[in-house]
Design a protein around this motif. Structure first.
Motif, PDB file in Angstrom:
ATOM      1  N   GLU A  90       0.861  -1.183   0.000  1.00  0.00           N
ATOM      2  CA  GLU A  90       0.000   0.000   0.000  1.00  0.00           C
ATOM      3  C   GLU A  90       0.896   1.232   0.000  1.00  0.00           C
ATOM      4  O   GLU A  90       1.893   1.267   0.725  1.00  0.00           O
ATOM      5  CB  GLU A  90      -0.886   0.010   1.252  1.00  0.00           C
ATOM      6  CG  GLU A  90      -1.853  -1.160   1.270  1.00  0.00           C
ATOM      7  CD  GLU A  90      -2.837  -1.119   2.428  1.00  0.00           C
ATOM      8  OE1 GLU A  90      -2.595  -0.391   3.417  1.00  0.00           O
ATOM      9  OE2 GLU A  90      -3.843  -1.831   2.337  1.00  0.00           O
ATOM     10  N   ARG A  94       1.071  11.666   1.974  1.00  0.00           N
ATOM     11  CA  ARG A  94       0.653  12.587   3.039  1.00  0.00           C
ATOM     12  C   ARG A  94       1.074  14.020   2.730  1.00  0.00           C
ATOM     13  O   ARG A  94       2.218  14.241   2.312  1.00  0.00           O
ATOM     14  CB  ARG A  94       1.318  12.200   4.356  1.00  0.00           C
ATOM     15  CG  ARG A  94       1.075  10.756   4.769  1.00  0.00           C
ATOM     16  CD  ARG A  94       1.775  10.512   6.082  1.00  0.00           C
ATOM     17  NE  ARG A  94       1.609   9.145   6.540  1.00  0.00           N
ATOM     18  CZ  ARG A  94       0.627   8.732   7.337  1.00  0.00           C
ATOM     19  NH1 ARG A  94      -0.293   9.566   7.753  1.00  0.00           N
ATOM     20  NH2 ARG A  94       0.570   7.476   7.737  1.00  0.00           N
ATOM     21  N   SER A 100      -1.244   7.871  12.027  1.00  0.00           N
ATOM     22  CA  SER A 100      -0.012   7.198  12.468  1.00  0.00           C
ATOM     23  C   SER A 100       1.224   8.062  12.273  1.00  0.00           C
ATOM     24  O   SER A 100       2.190   7.927  13.021  1.00  0.00           O
ATOM     25  CB  SER A 100       0.147   5.852  11.753  1.00  0.00           C
ATOM     26  OG  SER A 100       0.404   6.033  10.383  1.00  0.00           O
ATOM     27  N   ARG A 103       1.544  10.392  15.234  1.00  0.00           N
ATOM     28  CA  ARG A 103       2.013   9.644  16.408  1.00  0.00           C
ATOM     29  C   ARG A 103       3.501   9.310  16.286  1.00  0.00           C
ATOM     30  O   ARG A 103       4.274   9.508  17.219  1.00  0.00           O
ATOM     31  CB  ARG A 103       1.213   8.344  16.568  1.00  0.00           C
ATOM     32  CG  ARG A 103      -0.228   8.560  17.018  1.00  0.00           C
ATOM     33  CD  ARG A 103      -0.884   7.259  17.477  1.00  0.00           C
ATOM     34  NE  ARG A 103      -1.030   6.266  16.420  1.00  0.00           N
ATOM     35  CZ  ARG A 103      -2.044   6.241  15.557  1.00  0.00           C
ATOM     36  NH1 ARG A 103      -3.000   7.152  15.605  1.00  0.00           N
ATOM     37  NH2 ARG A 103      -2.119   5.303  14.635  1.00  0.00           N
ATOM     38  N   ASP A 175      -4.198  13.062   3.699  1.00  0.00           N
ATOM     39  CA  ASP A 175      -3.429  11.873   3.298  1.00  0.00           C
ATOM     40  C   ASP A 175      -4.359  10.878   2.627  1.00  0.00           C
ATOM     41  O   ASP A 175      -5.585  11.042   2.675  1.00  0.00           O
ATOM     42  CB  ASP A 175      -2.715  11.232   4.507  1.00  0.00           C
ATOM     43  CG  ASP A 175      -3.652  10.880   5.650  1.00  0.00           C
ATOM     44  OD1 ASP A 175      -4.824  10.542   5.394  1.00  0.00           O
ATOM     45  OD2 ASP A 175      -3.225  10.945   6.809  1.00  0.00           O
ATOM     46  N   LYS A 177      -4.456   6.554   0.685  1.00  0.00           N
ATOM     47  CA  LYS A 177      -3.808   5.278   0.398  1.00  0.00           C
ATOM     48  C   LYS A 177      -4.096   4.857  -1.039  1.00  0.00           C
ATOM     49  O   LYS A 177      -5.230   4.998  -1.506  1.00  0.00           O
ATOM     50  CB  LYS A 177      -4.351   4.235   1.380  1.00  0.00           C
ATOM     51  CG  LYS A 177      -3.688   2.898   1.331  1.00  0.00           C
ATOM     52  CD  LYS A 177      -4.432   1.844   0.570  1.00  0.00           C
ATOM     53  CE  LYS A 177      -5.803   1.543   1.093  1.00  0.00           C
ATOM     54  NZ  LYS A 177      -6.495   0.533   0.278  1.00  0.00           N
ATOM     55  N   THR A 198     -10.536   5.759   2.328  1.00  0.00           N
ATOM     56  CA  THR A 198      -9.085   5.592   2.107  1.00  0.00           C
ATOM     57  C   THR A 198      -8.329   6.924   2.094  1.00  0.00           C
ATOM     58  O   THR A 198      -7.126   6.933   1.827  1.00  0.00           O
ATOM     59  CB  THR A 198      -8.824   4.868   0.776  1.00  0.00           C
ATOM     60  OG1 THR A 198      -9.310   5.684  -0.302  1.00  0.00           O
ATOM     61  CG2 THR A 198      -9.504   3.513   0.720  1.00  0.00           C
ATOM     62  N   ARG A 200      -8.006  11.045   4.004  1.00  0.00           N
ATOM     63  CA  ARG A 200      -8.473  12.014   5.001  1.00  0.00           C
ATOM     64  C   ARG A 200      -8.781  13.305   4.260  1.00  0.00           C
ATOM     65  O   ARG A 200      -7.897  13.862   3.585  1.00  0.00           O
ATOM     66  CB  ARG A 200      -7.414  12.252   6.079  1.00  0.00           C
ATOM     67  CG  ARG A 200      -7.323  11.124   7.076  1.00  0.00           C
ATOM     68  CD  ARG A 200      -6.515  11.505   8.309  1.00  0.00           C
ATOM     69  NE  ARG A 200      -6.644  10.478   9.324  1.00  0.00           N
ATOM     70  CZ  ARG A 200      -5.764   9.502   9.504  1.00  0.00           C
ATOM     71  NH1 ARG A 200      -4.666   9.425   8.758  1.00  0.00           N
ATOM     72  NH2 ARG A 200      -5.969   8.599  10.440  1.00  0.00           N
ATOM     73  N   ARG A 216     -13.975   5.876  12.737  1.00  0.00           N
ATOM     74  CA  ARG A 216     -12.899   5.355  13.604  1.00  0.00           C
ATOM     75  C   ARG A 216     -12.963   5.973  14.998  1.00  0.00           C
ATOM     76  O   ARG A 216     -12.751   5.299  15.995  1.00  0.00           O
ATOM     77  CB  ARG A 216     -11.518   5.704  13.017  1.00  0.00           C
ATOM     78  CG  ARG A 216     -11.166   5.011  11.721  1.00  0.00           C
ATOM     79  CD  ARG A 216      -9.670   5.238  11.391  1.00  0.00           C
ATOM     80  NE  ARG A 216      -9.348   4.805  10.043  1.00  0.00           N
ATOM     81  CZ  ARG A 216      -9.259   5.633   8.987  1.00  0.00           C
ATOM     82  NH1 ARG A 216      -9.451   6.936   9.121  1.00  0.00           N
ATOM     83  NH2 ARG A 216      -8.980   5.150   7.792  1.00  0.00           N
TER      84      ARG A 216
HETATM   85  N1  UDP Z   1      -5.332   3.996   5.004  1.00  0.00           N
HETATM   86  C1  UDP Z   1      -6.155   3.107   4.327  1.00  0.00           C
HETATM   87  N2  UDP Z   1      -6.053   1.772   4.582  1.00  0.00           N
HETATM   88  C2  UDP Z   1      -5.159   1.264   5.465  1.00  0.00           C
HETATM   89  C3  UDP Z   1      -4.333   2.170   6.163  1.00  0.00           C
HETATM   90  C4  UDP Z   1      -4.432   3.521   5.914  1.00  0.00           C
HETATM   91  O1  UDP Z   1      -6.954   3.505   3.491  1.00  0.00           O
HETATM   92  O2  UDP Z   1      -5.104   0.035   5.635  1.00  0.00           O
HETATM   93  C5  UDP Z   1      -5.433   5.443   4.734  1.00  0.00           C
HETATM   94  C6  UDP Z   1      -6.127   6.193   5.861  1.00  0.00           C
HETATM   95  O3  UDP Z   1      -7.505   6.335   5.595  1.00  0.00           O
HETATM   96  C7  UDP Z   1      -5.444   7.535   5.814  1.00  0.00           C
HETATM   97  C8  UDP Z   1      -4.034   7.219   5.316  1.00  0.00           C
HETATM   98  O4  UDP Z   1      -4.124   5.962   4.667  1.00  0.00           O
HETATM   99  O5  UDP Z   1      -6.081   8.369   4.855  1.00  0.00           O
HETATM  100  C9  UDP Z   1      -2.992   7.175   6.404  1.00  0.00           C
HETATM  101  O6  UDP Z   1      -3.404   6.357   7.457  1.00  0.00           O
HETATM  102  P1  UDP Z   1      -2.525   6.220   8.805  1.00  0.00           P
HETATM  103  O7  UDP Z   1      -1.223   5.587   8.478  1.00  0.00           O
HETATM  104  O8  UDP Z   1      -2.486   7.554   9.476  1.00  0.00           O
HETATM  105  O9  UDP Z   1      -3.288   5.159   9.659  1.00  0.00           O
HETATM  106  P2  UDP Z   1      -4.323   5.293  10.872  1.00  0.00           P
HETATM  107  O10 UDP Z   1      -3.638   6.037  11.971  1.00  0.00           O
HETATM  108  O11 UDP Z   1      -5.507   5.986  10.302  1.00  0.00           O
HETATM  109  O12 UDP Z   1      -4.604   3.867  11.195  1.00  0.00           O
END
Ligand code: UDP
Length: 235
Positions: A90, A94, A100, A103, A175, A177, A198, A200, A216
């Motif tokens: 994937e 961003r 994530s 964090r 961001d 995916k 998928t 934000r 979420r």
């Molecule tokens: N995302 C996704 N599928 C996944 C993981 C992330 O569509 O399995 C998208 C999520 O919606 C966001 C971006 O990728 O728009 C970044 O996600 P992040 O790594 O911040 O993960 P999170 O903290 O939301 O689990």
């Protein structure tokens, strides 16, 4: 196009074979999951909304020269796509720190990044989709260096196209995916979906979340947010 057999059922979509070997039907479901499937629920009409939202984005990208799997939307919930062998990586792009990344780097959500960030994650539910880099991809032979270069170039191009398009709709693309796959012709195509599941999306003015973070994080008005995105995309 007539659906033949269920090839695969994922968290948000079902994939069917058709009478054509190189074409599949994707059916969008209302089911929603988060945190690697630990949180489950439904978002009213999500399948219908995401089918249309994703089609709008894929048509825009195709117009701008991005190869995508989309052939056509068949009905409210179903789209016809080119069959791909999905690369199990994937790509997350961003523009603003959230989730994530916020964090991991200790950044406040909403911090604008000085330049876009591209990340790879290994698509493996059992491992919880760990973040990886290019060398992991080569070591595990998930994709070739040539394919990774095409994927990186396409991902930055897609980001530029979407950021500009959404800016005019007063939406910040925080961001998102992406998934890519190889067609029977050996070429790389953009696959999967681009939707509030998928991505934000934040309202540019109020920074209100208009995406799956409402589900979420139990923020309420989830369907309304997806409706609002579709309304703005069509304006
Ligand atoms: N995302 C996704 N599928 C996944 C993981 C992330 O569509 O399995 C998208 C999520 O919606 C966001 C971006 O990728 O728009 C970044 O996600 P992040 O790594 O911040 O993960 P999170 O903290 O939301 O689990």
């Amino acid at each position: 196009m007539v659906k033949k057999e269920l090839l695969y059922e994922g968290k948000a979509k079902k994939i069917y074979t058709t009478e054509k070997e190189d074409k599949l039907v994707v059916e969008y479901k209302d089911d929603a999951t988060a945190f690697n499937g630990k949180k489950k629920g439904q978002i009213q009409n999500k399948g219908v909304l995401n089918a249309e939202i994703s089609t709008i984005f894929f048509e825009l990208l195709a117009e701008k020269g991005v190869p995508t799997h989309l052939i056509e939307q068949l009905n409210e919930r179903e789209v016809l796509v080119k069959r791909l062998e999905i690369i199990p990586v994937e790509v997350v792009m961003r523009n603003i720190a959230a989730g994530s990344l916020a964090r991991r780097l200790g950044l406040e959500e909403g911090t604008v990044l000085k330049r876009p960030v591209l990340e790879f994650y290994y698509k493996d539910d059992d491992l919880g989709d760990p973040m990886i880099n290019e060398y992991h991809i080569y070591a595990r032979e998930l994709a070739t260096e040539e394919d990774v270069n095409v994927i990186k170039e396409l991902s930055f191009k897609i980001n530029d196209i979407l950021v500009e398009f959404l800016k005019a709709k007063e939406i910040d693309l925080v961001d998102f995916k992406l998934e890519f796959g190889k067609g029977l012709d050996g070429k790389i195509y953009l696959g999967d979906e681009i939707s509030p599941d998928t991505c934000r999306f934040w309202d540019s003015e109020t920074k209100k979340k208009l995406d799956k973070d409402r589900f979420r994080r139990d923020l309420g008005e989830v369907e309304d947010a997806y409706q609002e995105i579709l309304r703005r995309l069509k304006n």
